[in-house]
Scaffold this active site. Structure first.
Site, PDB file in Angstrom:
ATOM      1  N   ALA A   1     -31.784 -30.457 -46.937  1.00 31.17           N
ATOM      2  CA  ALA A   1     -31.827 -31.877 -47.278  1.00 31.17           C
ATOM      3  C   ALA A   1     -32.235 -32.661 -46.035  1.00 31.17           C
ATOM      4  O   ALA A   1     -32.052 -32.178 -44.906  1.00 31.17           O
ATOM      5  CB  ALA A   1     -30.451 -32.326 -47.742  1.00 31.17           C
TER       6      ALA A   1
ATOM      7  N   GLY B   1     -30.138 -27.076 -48.416  1.00 29.62           N
ATOM      8  CA  GLY B   1     -30.714 -27.405 -49.723  1.00 29.62           C
ATOM      9  C   GLY B   1     -31.950 -26.564 -50.029  1.00 29.62           C
ATOM     10  O   GLY B   1     -32.261 -26.305 -51.199  1.00 29.62           O
TER      11      GLY B   1
HETATM   12  N1  CAA Z   1     -33.534 -33.309 -41.949  1.00 29.70           N
HETATM   13  C1  CAA Z   1     -34.164 -34.212 -41.176  1.00 29.70           C
HETATM   14  N2  CAA Z   1     -34.864 -33.887 -40.063  1.00 29.70           N
HETATM   15  C2  CAA Z   1     -34.915 -32.594 -39.731  1.00 29.70           C
HETATM   16  C3  CAA Z   1     -34.267 -31.594 -40.469  1.00 29.70           C
HETATM   17  C4  CAA Z   1     -33.556 -31.990 -41.646  1.00 29.70           C
HETATM   18  N3  CAA Z   1     -32.931 -31.110 -42.422  1.00 29.70           N
HETATM   19  N4  CAA Z   1     -34.484 -30.401 -39.878  1.00 29.70           N
HETATM   20  C5  CAA Z   1     -35.245 -30.638 -38.796  1.00 29.70           C
HETATM   21  N5  CAA Z   1     -35.504 -31.961 -38.704  1.00 29.70           N
HETATM   22  C6  CAA Z   1     -36.340 -32.637 -37.698  1.00 29.70           C
HETATM   23  C7  CAA Z   1     -35.736 -32.579 -36.308  1.00 29.70           C
HETATM   24  O1  CAA Z   1     -34.870 -33.677 -36.090  1.00 29.70           O
HETATM   25  C8  CAA Z   1     -36.969 -32.649 -35.433  1.00 29.70           C
HETATM   26  O2  CAA Z   1     -37.390 -34.000 -35.394  1.00 29.70           O
HETATM   27  P1  CAA Z   1     -38.089 -34.581 -34.069  1.00 29.70           P
HETATM   28  O3  CAA Z   1     -39.307 -33.767 -33.839  1.00 29.70           O
HETATM   29  O4  CAA Z   1     -38.341 -36.012 -34.417  1.00 29.70           O
HETATM   30  O5  CAA Z   1     -37.069 -34.429 -32.972  1.00 29.70           O
HETATM   31  C9  CAA Z   1     -38.010 -31.883 -36.233  1.00 29.70           C
HETATM   32  O6  CAA Z   1     -37.541 -31.876 -37.585  1.00 29.70           O
HETATM   33  C10 CAA Z   1     -38.209 -30.454 -35.789  1.00 29.70           C
HETATM   34  O7  CAA Z   1     -36.936 -29.831 -35.706  1.00 29.70           O
HETATM   35  P2  CAA Z   1     -36.525 -28.898 -34.471  1.00 29.70           P
HETATM   36  O8  CAA Z   1     -36.887 -29.559 -33.200  1.00 29.70           O
HETATM   37  O9  CAA Z   1     -35.107 -28.515 -34.684  1.00 29.70           O
HETATM   38  O10 CAA Z   1     -37.508 -27.656 -34.691  1.00 29.70           O
HETATM   39  P3  CAA Z   1     -37.228 -26.115 -34.518  1.00 29.70           P
HETATM   40  O11 CAA Z   1     -38.488 -25.465 -34.888  1.00 29.70           O
HETATM   41  O12 CAA Z   1     -36.611 -25.842 -33.201  1.00 29.70           O
HETATM   42  O13 CAA Z   1     -36.106 -25.738 -35.616  1.00 29.70           O
HETATM   43  C11 CAA Z   1     -35.079 -25.700 -37.797  1.00 29.70           C
HETATM   44  C12 CAA Z   1     -36.387 -25.845 -36.984  1.00 29.70           C
HETATM   45  C13 CAA Z   1     -34.506 -24.294 -37.625  1.00 29.70           C
HETATM   46  C14 CAA Z   1     -35.411 -25.942 -39.244  1.00 29.70           C
HETATM   47  C15 CAA Z   1     -34.056 -26.729 -37.281  1.00 29.70           C
HETATM   48  O14 CAA Z   1     -34.666 -28.000 -37.249  1.00 29.70           O
HETATM   49  C16 CAA Z   1     -32.817 -26.862 -38.126  1.00 29.70           C
HETATM   50  O15 CAA Z   1     -31.907 -26.069 -37.993  1.00 29.70           O
HETATM   51  N6  CAA Z   1     -32.772 -27.887 -38.994  1.00 29.70           N
HETATM   52  C17 CAA Z   1     -31.594 -28.237 -39.751  1.00 29.70           C
HETATM   53  C18 CAA Z   1     -31.372 -27.297 -40.884  1.00 29.70           C
HETATM   54  C19 CAA Z   1     -30.159 -27.724 -41.665  1.00 29.70           C
HETATM   55  O16 CAA Z   1     -29.094 -27.970 -41.127  1.00 29.70           O
HETATM   56  N7  CAA Z   1     -30.310 -27.804 -42.989  1.00 29.70           N
HETATM   57  C20 CAA Z   1     -29.244 -28.185 -43.865  1.00 29.70           C
HETATM   58  C21 CAA Z   1     -29.343 -29.633 -44.157  1.00 29.70           C
HETATM   59  S1  CAA Z   1     -27.953 -30.177 -45.097  1.00 29.70           S
HETATM   60  C22 CAA Z   1     -28.273 -29.722 -46.682  1.00 29.70           C
HETATM   61  O17 CAA Z   1     -29.290 -29.179 -46.977  1.00 29.70           O
HETATM   62  C23 CAA Z   1     -27.137 -30.083 -47.606  1.00 29.70           C
HETATM   63  C24 CAA Z   1     -27.287 -29.677 -48.989  1.00 29.70           C
HETATM   64  O18 CAA Z   1     -26.574 -28.832 -49.449  1.00 29.70           O
HETATM   65  C25 CAA Z   1     -28.233 -30.335 -49.894  1.00 29.70           C
END
Ligand code: CAA
Length: 711
Positions: free
Chosen positions: A63, A109
């Site tokens: 999400a 998500g």
């Molecule tokens: N929402 C919003 N922004 C996000 C995001 C998310 N889920 N995941 C990554 N981003 C953004 C980061 O803030 C970053 O933005 P900036 O470039 O402006 O700083 C950009 O995307 C790139 O992210 P990373 O710098 O972290 O890139 P990476 O390649 O090192 O890692 C990743 C990629 C492994 C996907 C890492 O970003 C990550 O772990 N993201 C979060 C994943 C997460 O926690 N997902 C669960 C969300 S909650 C959910 O889904 C609830 C539900 O049940 C519905």
């Protein structure tokens, strides 16, 4: 703007492509786009099956985390979750086989969308996970209900409580049906066509759990709860994830899903979740330096050198070797070099005994470290980190030598924890290449790297350091060149309060226990015993000799008395605690400390009194926030979030409290300011409100825009 969700038909398979860079996060428009595209495919006579795939480097990373800020009450979240759950049921109800094609990451998500498809195929290097607990929430789109049905209860419990992603290849036969080598989309289309030919669909929610699976699953829930009671103290989300999985086992999919929604709603508005979401973005923000644009050229780091093979130097050399970068390790003589290398080998052998390293990997990594007692080869390295004894003259002499023996573009970094970086810049003769790389002990373990910007440090040198930090597995935070930089400058106030609380009547175990109950991995006295009481004492002696002290206010004599007694901590078998033997971690409180504290209190004319745990936490966190406000106001940290990241990674401030600045916002800055004033009245004028703290309170603001009101 490109379409967020694209639809096309290839070889009678509808291909739905999510294209929401950088990580295909599920914004509201993406959710709707997927829903509409699946409905369209079901109605499309040209399509027999459906594939959902991500554009770019990943499937769906979850999400959009920013959307959670919109939920002000659990009710807001419940309404939204009901819509999402219904949407995912519609996907699952697809009459045509629906296949998720996963590359990169299917997280949160994203994984829940994939599990609402009938089948999942994945690239061999893809990862899947439910990282929600790391954001203080639980999987809220059916993950706690569908994952146990696909992967088994034990695996689901692990994924939902530790938040770690797992390789898709390891999940084959559970959450993943097939691994595709070669082009993922081609493989996914072929897989979907086969399922269409066999008229095969499978709703995850209809996978039944046997009585035996339920019984074993419930026992696993109880065991997981017991284990987390030790490791996740003070946190709610990991326990809520277990509750949701357990509800699914006891009540079935539909009622379990309702419970999941309720628990998610409770978590998403919690301070814990706000703190963890704050850190998620703060950790990414630290790499952004306003006057160092993203496209600033960086230098390539192919070879490195470290001067000084003591505890810090050895750990720093290990960081380079671990990242595959060859590193020269220089010491003054062979005996010191041999000692340093023996420690490095011992550290790697410990990793090997824990199964983290094979004997071949150990030898290969060690071979990247070349010991030397001369500057031979320093003309070929791209960066040198100086880690000699903390002494200005010695360090200046080292920088002068480095200026002569290295290439003009070679970066010269100092691991000093207190000294003025600009002096080293001048000594080297090329200050633009000089900066601080301040590691934390043990340098090969701790993730924080303070990147200290000198007056003349080049922007390319800063940009290179930030990139290098990532490569070394560190979180690099750019800080200003003030005494103690950010981490140790603030630590001085933390320690001052700990010592004074002891003199005023609290005991060493009480103070340590109050802080570990608050969430720190170790209290201030336990930490000193690990780090060595001699280290702090020598720094205090040096400061005294130049007429300085680390933090204003009374300096407790107790730590210096321990030093005089040769009680240096764990290594001598006695410090703030007594240990079974030198080097042992088995400790018992020592009544001698209370005697020393009583004597110190008497000398200062203090009547000792009972002190509550609440006062301990309030005094220490107020001191941190007040000094943090000064650091920020004076420009030595770029953002309050940078200070939070420094303290979380440098000293283990509990993540679920968001760092010392975020925590102050949750307490409320008016309360923090009132405490500073109260302490000034009670203890003396060394307590002074930071001007920024006073300004923010006067303006009704927190360190974070809106945070004070939101928490
Ligand atoms: N929402 C919003 N922004 C996000 C995001 C998310 N889920 N995941 C990554 N981003 C953004 C980061 O803030 C970053 O933005 P900036 O470039 O402006 O700083 C950009 O995307 C790139 O992210 P990373 O710098 O972290 O890139 P990476 O390649 O090192 O890692 C990743 C990629 C492994 C996907 C890492 O970003 C990550 O772990 N993201 C979060 C994943 C997460 O926690 N997902 C669960 C969300 S909650 C959910 O889904 C609830 C539900 O049940 C519905």
């Amino acid at each position: 703007m490109p379409e967020l969700v694209r639809y096309e038909v290839k070889d009678r398979v509808a291909v739905i492509t999510i294209d929401n860079p950088p990580v295909n996060a599920l914004s509201p428009a993406v959710w709707t786009g997927i829903d509409e595209a699946v409905a369209r495919a079901n109605a499309d006579p040209a399509a027999d099956a459906i594939v959902i795939i991500g554009a770019g480097t990943t499937f769906i990373a979850g999400a959009d985390i920013k959307v959670f800020d919109l939920f002000k009450t659990p009710h807001d979240s419940m309404a939204r979750s009901e819509t999402t759950h219904a949407l995912l049921r519609r996907l699952e109800d697809s009459t045509k086989p629906l296949v998720a094609a996963i590359h990169g990451n299917a997280l949160g998500g994203g994984m829940e969308v994939a599990m609402s498809c009938h089948f999942r195929v994945a690239a061999r290097d893809a990862k899947i996970g439910q990282p929600e607990v790391l954001l203080g929430i639980i999987p809220g789109a059916g993950g706690t209900q569908r994952l146990p049905r696909l992967a088994g209860v034990e695996a689901a419990l692990k994924m939902c409580t530790d938040g770690k992603a797992v390789p898709a290849a390891a999940a084959k036969g559970g959450a993943i049906d097939e691994i595709v080598d070669g082009d993922l989309l081609t493989g996914a289309i072929a897989f979907a066509a086969r399922k269409a030919a066999a008229r095969e669909t499978r709703k995850t929610r209809d996978i039944a759990l046997s009585g035996d699976q339920i019984t074993r699953g419930l026992a696993a829930c109880a065991a997981a709860r017991d284990a987390l009671a030790k490791t996740a103290r003070g946190q709610r989300a990991p326990f809520a994830a277990i509750d949701a999985i357990e509800a699914g086992l006891q009540l079935g999919f539909d009622r379990g899903s309702v419970r999941e929604r309720e628990l998610f709603a409770e978590c998403v508005v919690s301070t814990e979740s706000k703190a963890l979401r704050h850190l998620f973005f703060a950790e990414r923000e630290v790499a952004k330096i306003p006057d160092v644009p993203k496209d600033t050229p960086t230098l390539e780091i192919r070879r490195a050198a470290v001067v000084g093979a003591g505890t810090m130097g050895g750990g720093i050399a290990m960081n380079y070797a671990n990242a595959g970068i060859p590193v020269l390790l220089k010491e003054i003589d062979q005996a010191a070099l041999d000692r340093g290398l023996a420690t490095i080998r011992r550290n790697y052998e410990v990793s090997m005994s824990k199964g983290k390293l094979t004997p071949e990997q150990l030898e290969k990594t060690l071979a990247l470290i070349t010991p030397t007692t001369s500057y031979d080869g320093f003309d070929r390295v791209d960066i040198v980190t100086e880690a000699v004894f903390e002494n200005m003259d010695l360090k200046k002499q080292t920088f002068a030598e480095l200026g002569r023996v290295t290439r003009p573009d070679c970066i010269l970094a100092s691991n000093s924890s207190t000294l003025d970086i600009d002096e080293f810049g001048r000594a080297s003769g090329r200050p633009a290449q000089v900066l601080g790389h301040h590691y934390f002990s043990p340098a090969n373990v701790m993730k924080l790297l303070e990147i200290v910007r000198g007056r003349e440090t080049g922007k390319d040198v800063l940009a290179t350091s930030l990139k290098l930090a990532k490569r070394l597995g560190k979180v690099g935070v750019v800080v200003g060149n003030c005494f103690g930089f950010v981490a140790n400058r603030m630590l001085a106030y933390y320690m001052r309060e700990a010592y004074l609380l002891l003199e005023e009547g609290a005991s060493v175990p009480q103070i340590d226990n109050a802080l570990t109950a608050f969430g720190l991995p170790v209290g201030p006295f336990g930490m000193q015993d690990i780090a060595g009481i001699d280290v702090g004492a020598r720094i205090r002696q040096y400061l005294k000799s130049i007429g300085k002290s680390r933090a204003e206010g009374p300096q407790s004599e107790v730590p210096d008395r321990l030093y005089e007694m040769g009680r240096y901590g764990q290594k001598t078998g006695a410090g703030w605690y007594k240990y079974d033997a030198p080097g042992s971690r088995n400790r018992t409180p020592d009544p001698l400390i209370d005697t020393l504290a009583q004597e110190a209190a008497a000398k200062r004319g203090i009547t000792r009194r009972p002190i509550t745990d609440d006062e301990i936490i309030a005094r220490i966190t107020t001191a941190l926030a007040n000094e943090g406000a000064r650091v920020l106001d004076e420009g030595f940290a770029l953002r309050a979030g940078d200070i939070d990241v420094v303290y979380v990674y440098g000293f283990g401030f509990p993540r679920h409290r968001g760092g010392p600045m975020f925590y102050a916002d949750t307490v409320g800055l008016p309360t923090v300011l009132a405490r500073v004033k109260e302490y000034r009245a009670r203890f003396g004028d060394y307590w002074q409100p930071a001007p920024l703290l006073e300004r923010l309170v006067a303006e009704g603001r927190g360190f974070y825009t809106g945070a004070a009101a939101a928490v």
